[in-house]
Structures are given as structure tokens and as C-alpha cells.
Motif scaffolding. Structure first.
Motif, mmCIF file in Angstrom:
data_model
loop_
_atom_site.group_PDB
_atom_site.id
_atom_site.type_symbol
_atom_site.label_atom_id
_atom_site.label_comp_id
_atom_site.label_asym_id
_atom_site.label_seq_id
_atom_site.Cartn_x
_atom_site.Cartn_y
_atom_site.Cartn_z
ATOM 1 N N GLY A 132 0.395 -1.135 0.000
ATOM 2 C CA GLY A 132 0.000 0.000 0.000
ATOM 3 C C GLY A 132 0.476 1.369 0.000
ATOM 4 N N ALA A 133 0.846 1.845 -0.688
ATOM 5 C CA ALA A 133 1.118 3.289 -0.749
ATOM 6 C C ALA A 133 -0.146 4.022 -1.125
ATOM 7 C CB ALA A 133 2.206 3.592 -1.781
ATOM 8 N N VAL A 134 -0.178 5.342 -0.857
ATOM 9 C CA VAL A 134 -1.323 6.147 -1.246
ATOM 10 C C VAL A 134 -1.479 6.076 -2.750
ATOM 11 C CG1 VAL A 134 -2.114 8.521 -1.487
ATOM 12 C CG2 VAL A 134 -1.292 7.693 0.685
ATOM 13 N N GLY A 135 -2.698 5.976 -3.207
ATOM 14 C CA GLY A 135 -2.936 5.769 -4.619
ATOM 15 C C GLY A 135 -3.034 7.046 -5.410
ATOM 16 N N VAL A 136 -3.340 6.882 -6.665
ATOM 17 C CA VAL A 136 -3.460 8.004 -7.571
ATOM 18 C C VAL A 136 -4.865 8.028 -8.128
ATOM 19 C CG1 VAL A 136 -1.037 7.955 -8.185
ATOM 20 C CG2 VAL A 136 -2.639 6.588 -9.508
ATOM 21 N N VAL A 137 -5.270 9.194 -8.617
ATOM 22 C CA VAL A 137 -6.588 9.340 -9.211
ATOM 23 C C VAL A 137 -6.429 9.477 -10.709
ATOM 24 C CG1 VAL A 137 -8.623 10.796 -9.332
ATOM 25 C CG2 VAL A 137 -7.504 10.400 -7.150
ATOM 26 N N VAL A 138 -7.234 8.744 -11.447
ATOM 27 C CA VAL A 138 -7.199 8.836 -12.892
ATOM 28 C C VAL A 138 -8.607 9.046 -13.396
ATOM 29 C CG1 VAL A 138 -5.158 7.381 -13.122
ATOM 30 C CG2 VAL A 138 -7.414 6.330 -13.172
ATOM 31 N N ALA A 139 -8.747 9.736 -14.482
ATOM 32 C CA ALA A 139 -10.044 9.895 -15.121
ATOM 33 C C ALA A 139 -10.149 8.834 -16.195
ATOM 34 C CB ALA A 139 -10.172 11.284 -15.726
ATOM 35 N N ALA A 140 -11.255 8.104 -16.185
ATOM 36 C CA ALA A 140 -11.416 7.024 -17.154
ATOM 37 C C ALA A 140 -12.881 6.719 -17.328
ATOM 38 C CB ALA A 140 -10.672 5.774 -16.688
ATOM 39 N N GLY A 141 -13.184 5.934 -18.338
ATOM 40 C CA GLY A 141 -14.553 5.490 -18.546
ATOM 41 C C GLY A 141 -14.763 4.113 -17.966
ATOM 42 N N ALA A 142 -13.892 3.706 -17.062
ATOM 43 C CA ALA A 142 -13.900 2.343 -16.538
ATOM 44 C C ALA A 142 -15.231 1.978 -15.929
ATOM 45 C CB ALA A 142 -12.801 2.194 -15.488
ATOM 46 N N TRP A 187 -5.076 13.929 9.350
ATOM 47 C CA TRP A 187 -4.968 12.579 8.798
ATOM 48 C C TRP A 187 -4.454 12.554 7.359
ATOM 49 C CZ3 TRP A 187 -7.309 7.402 9.736
ATOM 50 C CH2 TRP A 187 -7.271 7.088 11.099
ATOM 51 N N HIS A 188 -4.278 13.702 6.773
ATOM 52 C CA HIS A 188 -3.800 13.730 5.388
ATOM 53 C C HIS A 188 -2.275 13.604 5.373
ATOM 54 C CE1 HIS A 188 -3.608 15.355 1.138
ATOM 55 N NE2 HIS A 188 -4.494 14.366 1.083
ATOM 56 N N THR A 189 -1.805 12.424 5.805
ATOM 57 C CA THR A 189 -0.373 12.187 5.966
ATOM 58 C C THR A 189 0.228 11.391 4.824
ATOM 59 O OG1 THR A 189 -0.781 10.125 7.164
ATOM 60 C CG2 THR A 189 -0.638 12.150 8.481
ATOM 61 N N GLY A 190 -0.607 10.824 3.971
ATOM 62 C CA GLY A 190 -0.102 10.008 2.886
ATOM 63 C C GLY A 190 -0.452 8.540 2.990
ATOM 64 N N TYR A 191 -0.947 8.110 4.155
ATOM 65 C CA TYR A 191 -1.302 6.696 4.288
ATOM 66 C C TYR A 191 -2.630 6.404 3.597
ATOM 67 C CZ TYR A 191 -1.800 2.037 6.274
ATOM 68 O OH TYR A 191 -1.935 0.676 6.412
ATOM 69 N N VAL A 217 -11.630 -4.035 10.216
ATOM 70 C CA VAL A 217 -12.598 -3.162 10.884
ATOM 71 C C VAL A 217 -12.112 -2.791 12.283
ATOM 72 C CG1 VAL A 217 -14.600 -3.964 9.589
ATOM 73 C CG2 VAL A 217 -13.946 -5.153 11.678
ATOM 74 N N ASN A 218 -12.653 -1.670 12.764
ATOM 75 C CA ASN A 218 -12.388 -1.193 14.127
ATOM 76 C C ASN A 218 -10.894 -1.059 14.424
ATOM 77 O OD1 ASN A 218 -15.129 -1.034 14.715
ATOM 78 N ND2 ASN A 218 -15.214 -3.155 15.390
ATOM 79 N N SER A 219 -10.209 -0.404 13.518
ATOM 80 C CA SER A 219 -8.775 -0.174 13.677
ATOM 81 C C SER A 219 -8.556 1.204 14.316
ATOM 82 C CB SER A 219 -8.084 -0.243 12.308
ATOM 83 O OG SER A 219 -6.718 0.070 12.409
ATOM 84 N N LYS A 220 -8.031 1.218 15.548
ATOM 85 C CA LYS A 220 -7.768 2.468 16.250
ATOM 86 C C LYS A 220 -6.404 2.990 15.825
ATOM 87 C CE LYS A 220 -7.991 4.561 20.860
ATOM 88 N NZ LYS A 220 -8.188 4.283 22.309
ATOM 89 N N GLU A 221 -6.399 4.140 15.176
ATOM 90 C CA GLU A 221 -5.178 4.657 14.579
ATOM 91 C C GLU A 221 -4.981 6.122 14.935
ATOM 92 O OE1 GLU A 221 -5.280 3.879 10.375
ATOM 93 O OE2 GLU A 221 -6.108 1.863 10.647
ATOM 94 N N THR A 222 -3.734 6.506 15.096
ATOM 95 C CA THR A 222 -3.380 7.897 15.350
ATOM 96 C C THR A 222 -2.533 8.401 14.202
ATOM 97 O OG1 THR A 222 -3.421 7.556 17.744
ATOM 98 C CG2 THR A 222 -2.272 9.506 16.945
ATOM 99 N N ARG A 223 -2.987 9.473 13.585
ATOM 100 C CA ARG A 223 -2.260 10.092 12.479
ATOM 101 C C ARG A 223 -2.290 11.595 12.662
ATOM 102 N NH1 ARG A 223 -1.043 5.906 9.483
ATOM 103 N NH2 ARG A 223 -2.423 4.092 9.632
ATOM 104 N N GLY A 224 -1.144 12.214 12.563
ATOM 105 C CA GLY A 224 -1.055 13.656 12.756
ATOM 106 C C GLY A 224 -1.483 14.095 14.140
ATOM 107 N N GLY A 225 -1.359 13.187 15.118
ATOM 108 C CA GLY A 225 -1.737 13.516 16.483
ATOM 109 C C GLY A 225 -3.204 13.347 16.798
ATOM 110 N N VAL A 226 -3.988 12.861 15.839
ATOM 111 C CA VAL A 226 -5.436 12.676 16.022
ATOM 112 C C VAL A 226 -5.760 11.188 15.932
ATOM 113 C CG1 VAL A 226 -7.724 13.144 15.074
ATOM 114 C CG2 VAL A 226 -5.995 14.949 15.106
#
Length: 275
Positions: free
Chosen positions: A16-26, A64-68, A249-258
């Protein structure tokens, strides 16, 4: 995520790395009744997404916008939606979109007549078609009010039920077809959330694919960040860019101090078009 749709006590534990957005007719080929020339291009996100019962505050989304994670699922409406959404406004959507977040709209529609437990809204064989159309119109109105434009997907949430109960399963599929057909008539893409052991299986294995959603978000809690390695049906189904996988499910996570408690998803499917 199942607990987010209704209430904790009505939750179904199913398989997993953060993904990318593409425009498509998929995915358009898989979705019948589409006039391709009039449809906005699909906005696809590929990467990790999270969902949580109540849309987080704007400050939490900034932290939370850290890249994960690159996308967040939000509950836009439905009588079976389990949590209040004080943060989920058009202004919030615009702001988180400007931060770079991609959004996945969920609608908690009517639930099966044979489903265990009570629900504020249940479908029946007699009401399935009319209720599907009514709920889809409401879903589009709710999404549109949040600045989610035509061409966006709306993922219909269907919790676990006994798909071996033919009368019940037939009623559910009638509701799903009506919901999806109505979305498409309003130029919104059909999506569906369910469990690989029941509600998602019912759609993926239906002999008649007419008017079923073209995008499938499957719940399989195997802790595998993938939409391919554990895909339980034909490799050619719901491709390309038409799958989401809720794997933890129910994953308690801290990102950016939140700290938030979220469900994790692997995503390769449409997200909302914001405007």
C-alpha cells in the motif's frame, strides 16, 4: 464498517502506498442503460481508503492527510444510517476535497425482510421496486446537496442476510436493480457494498446481471490490502477499476496527532466528482 451503517449491536461479523486518481470510462461497459456520450468521465481512486461512522471534523481530516490514506467513505443518507453527521456539509466536502481527499458516498438503504434484527426501513417483495426508486432519488438528492456531481458513484449498503432464502434474495435483487436503474437515469454510477458470504455474493453470482451495480465493494476481513489476490469470483468481473475491499474493521489509529477508529479499505473504483 458494518457497524457504521446501522448500530453496533446490529453489526454482522462476516467474512500500500497512497494511490493516484485517474479519469477514465472504466466500468461503464458493466453498467447497462448508460448513454456513454452523455456521461462524465469516471473519477477513479486507487489506493487506501478509510470509513468511520461519523465523518471526522475538518481539523481531523487535515491531520490525517499524511499520505497513508487518500480517500474517505462518508454516509450521505438513508433511513438506516446509524450515526449523526454534524460535519458532513457541502462546505466540509469542498474543504476536504481541496486538501486532496477523495470521497466515497455510501447510502444506507432499505434492508432485507429476512435480515436478523430490526431496521428503521425494510423492503418487502411488494415494495422492493418502488422503494428502490424512492431511495435512489433520495440518495441522488443527498449527494447533490453535498456537491457530489453527476457521474459520481453512490454505494448502496446492504448488510448480511440469508441469500439461500429465495423469496428474500429475489426481493433484495429487485430493490437493488430499481435503485441502480434510478441512479443511472439521473447520471450517477451504481455501486454496492456487501459481504462476500452473503449480500455481495448475491450480486456477484446473480444469473441475470441486468441493472445490477457496476461497482462492487466487498467486505472480507482477511487483513489483506488488495482487490485482486482475494477476489472470490471470476477475474473478469467488476473490472477495470470497479472494486473496493474492506479488509479490516475497528482499527484504532493515530495520524497527525489525532486518533480515530476506522475501517480499512483497499480501493480501485470510482469516487465522487466534486464541484
Amino acid at each position: 464498517m458494518a457497524g457504521h451503517r446501522q448500530s453496533k449491536k446490529r453489526r454482522y461479523i462476516a467474512w500500500g502506498a497512497v494511490g493516484v486518481v485517474v479519469a477514465a470510462g472504466a466500468g461503464i461497459a458493466a453498467q447497462t442503460s448508460m448513454a456513454a456520450t452523455s456521461w462524465p468521465a469516471q473519477k477513479t481512486f486507487t489506493g487506501r481508503a478509510f470509513d468511520t461512522c461519523t465523518a471526522p471534523s475538518l481539523s481531523a481530516m487535515k491531520a490525517w492527510h499524511t499520505g497513508y490514506y487518500g480517500a474517505a467513505a462518508v454516509y450521505v443518507g438513508g433511513k438506516n444510517r446509524g450515526c449523526a453527521q454534524p460535519n458532513l456539509t457541502a462546505s466540509w466536502v469542498k474543504s476536504v476535497n481541496s486538501l486532496g481527499w477523495k470521497l466515497i458516498p455510501i447510502y444506507v438503504g432499505a434492508q432485507p425482510p429476512c435480515q436478523t434484527g430490526s431496521s428503521p426501513e425494510k423492503l418487502s417483495a411488494a415494495t422492493a421496486a418502488s422503494l428502490g426508486a424512492k431511495d435512489a432519488a433520495d440518495a441522488v438528492a443527498k449527494a447533490s446537496a453535498l456537491r457530489m456531481k453527476a457521474g459520481s458513484p453512490i454505494y448502496l449498503d446492504m448488510e448480511a442476510y440469508d441469500i439461500q432464502n429465495k423469496a428474500c434474495n429475489d426481493a433484495v435483487l429487485t430493490y437493488v436493480r430499481s435503485f441502480t436503474k434510478t441512479l443511472r437515469a439521473k447520471t450517477y454510477r451504481g455501486g454496492y457494498y456487501g459481504f462476500t458470504s452473503s449480500s455481495a455474493k448475491a450480486v456477484a453470482t446473480a444469473a441475470d446481471k441486468k441493472d445490477l451495480p457496476g461497482n462492487l465493494w466487498y467486505a472480507l476481513y482477511d487483513k489483506k490490502d488488495t482487490t485482486t489476490a482475494d477476489w472470490p469470483w471470476g477475474a473478469g468481473q467488476f473490472t477495470p477499476h470497479s472494486r473496493g475491499h474492506q479488509y479490516l474493521v475497528n482499527s484504532k489509529e493515530t495520524r497527525g496527532g489525532v486518533t480515530l477508529t476506522v475501517d480499512r479499505n483497499s480501493w480501485d473504483a470510482p469516487v465522487a466528482i466534486i464541484g
